[in-house]
Design an enzyme around this catalytic site. Sequence first.
Site, PDB file in Angstrom:
ATOM      1  N   LEU A  62       1.012  -1.089   0.440  1.00  0.00           N
ATOM      2  CA  LEU A  62       0.209   0.000   0.039  1.00  0.00           C
ATOM      3  C   LEU A  62       0.927   1.217  -0.149  1.00  0.00           C
ATOM      4  O   LEU A  62       2.067   1.299   0.377  1.00  0.00           O
ATOM      5  CB  LEU A  62      -0.476  -0.233   1.506  1.00  0.00           C
ATOM      6  CG  LEU A  62      -1.773   1.339   1.947  1.00  0.00           C
ATOM      7  CD1 LEU A  62      -3.201   1.799   0.792  1.00  0.00           C
ATOM      8  CD2 LEU A  62      -2.368   1.244   3.344  1.00  0.00           C
ATOM      9  N   CYS A  63       0.970   2.791  -1.158  1.00  0.00           N
ATOM     10  CA  CYS A  63       1.116   3.432  -0.504  1.00  0.00           C
ATOM     11  C   CYS A  63       0.472   4.783  -1.025  1.00  0.00           C
ATOM     12  O   CYS A  63      -1.430   4.609  -0.641  1.00  0.00           O
ATOM     13  CB  CYS A  63       2.028   3.519  -1.248  1.00  0.00           C
ATOM     14  SG  CYS A  63       2.088   3.994  -3.025  1.00  0.00           S
ATOM     15  N   ARG A  64       0.353   6.032  -1.197  1.00  0.00           N
ATOM     16  CA  ARG A  64      -0.614   6.543  -1.356  1.00  0.00           C
ATOM     17  C   ARG A  64      -1.482   6.409  -2.735  1.00  0.00           C
ATOM     18  O   ARG A  64      -3.249   7.069  -2.898  1.00  0.00           O
ATOM     19  CB  ARG A  64       0.132   8.164  -1.209  1.00  0.00           C
ATOM     20  CG  ARG A  64      -0.968   9.688  -1.170  1.00  0.00           C
ATOM     21  CD  ARG A  64      -0.109  10.614  -1.680  1.00  0.00           C
ATOM     22  NE  ARG A  64      -0.755  12.005  -2.476  1.00  0.00           N
ATOM     23  CZ  ARG A  64      -1.390  11.951  -3.360  1.00  0.00           C
ATOM     24  NH1 ARG A  64      -0.707  12.006  -3.959  1.00  0.00           N
ATOM     25  NH2 ARG A  64      -2.400  13.096  -3.142  1.00  0.00           N
ATOM     26  N   GLY A  66      -0.811   4.510  -5.154  1.00  0.00           N
ATOM     27  CA  GLY A  66      -0.624   3.007  -6.165  1.00  0.00           C
ATOM     28  C   GLY A  66       1.261   3.032  -7.097  1.00  0.00           C
ATOM     29  O   GLY A  66       1.307   1.871  -7.684  1.00  0.00           O
ATOM     30  N   MET A  91      -3.869   4.437  -1.067  1.00  0.00           N
ATOM     31  CA  MET A  91      -4.842   4.930  -0.233  1.00  0.00           C
ATOM     32  C   MET A  91      -5.627   6.348  -0.446  1.00  0.00           C
ATOM     33  O   MET A  91      -6.858   6.399  -0.255  1.00  0.00           O
ATOM     34  CB  MET A  91      -4.067   6.155   1.020  1.00  0.00           C
ATOM     35  CG  MET A  91      -3.449   4.909   2.576  1.00  0.00           C
ATOM     36  SD  MET A  91      -4.180   4.180   3.282  1.00  0.00           S
ATOM     37  CE  MET A  91      -5.388   5.413   4.289  1.00  0.00           C
TER      38      MET A  91
END
Length: 97
Positions: A62-64, A66, A91
């Site tokens: 997961l990141c902000r 992708g 996210m």
Amino acid sequence: MAHRDHPADDYQSIVDADTQFIDVREPNEVAAGTLPGTINIPLGELPSRISELDPQRRVVLLCRSGGRSTSAARALTAAGFGDVVNLAGGMLAVRSS
């Protein structure tokens, strides 16, 4: 073997008790909010911390948005991890759902 993308807003369908759920954002970003059960390993630290992960278990990233998680997924796949899932949209996609 390549990683696969999965919609971030449906993360619960692929994360279980045995999943290694990694948030690759920086600690200050994670402090502002993440998903339940994640472990923070910033993308820049991944090469030196890869030994903390089990290549035989699923890794969900997961990141902000992708992008960083896609980079992490490629790195883990290249390192021999077999079941690597990138949460597409990150996210931002979870928050908008």
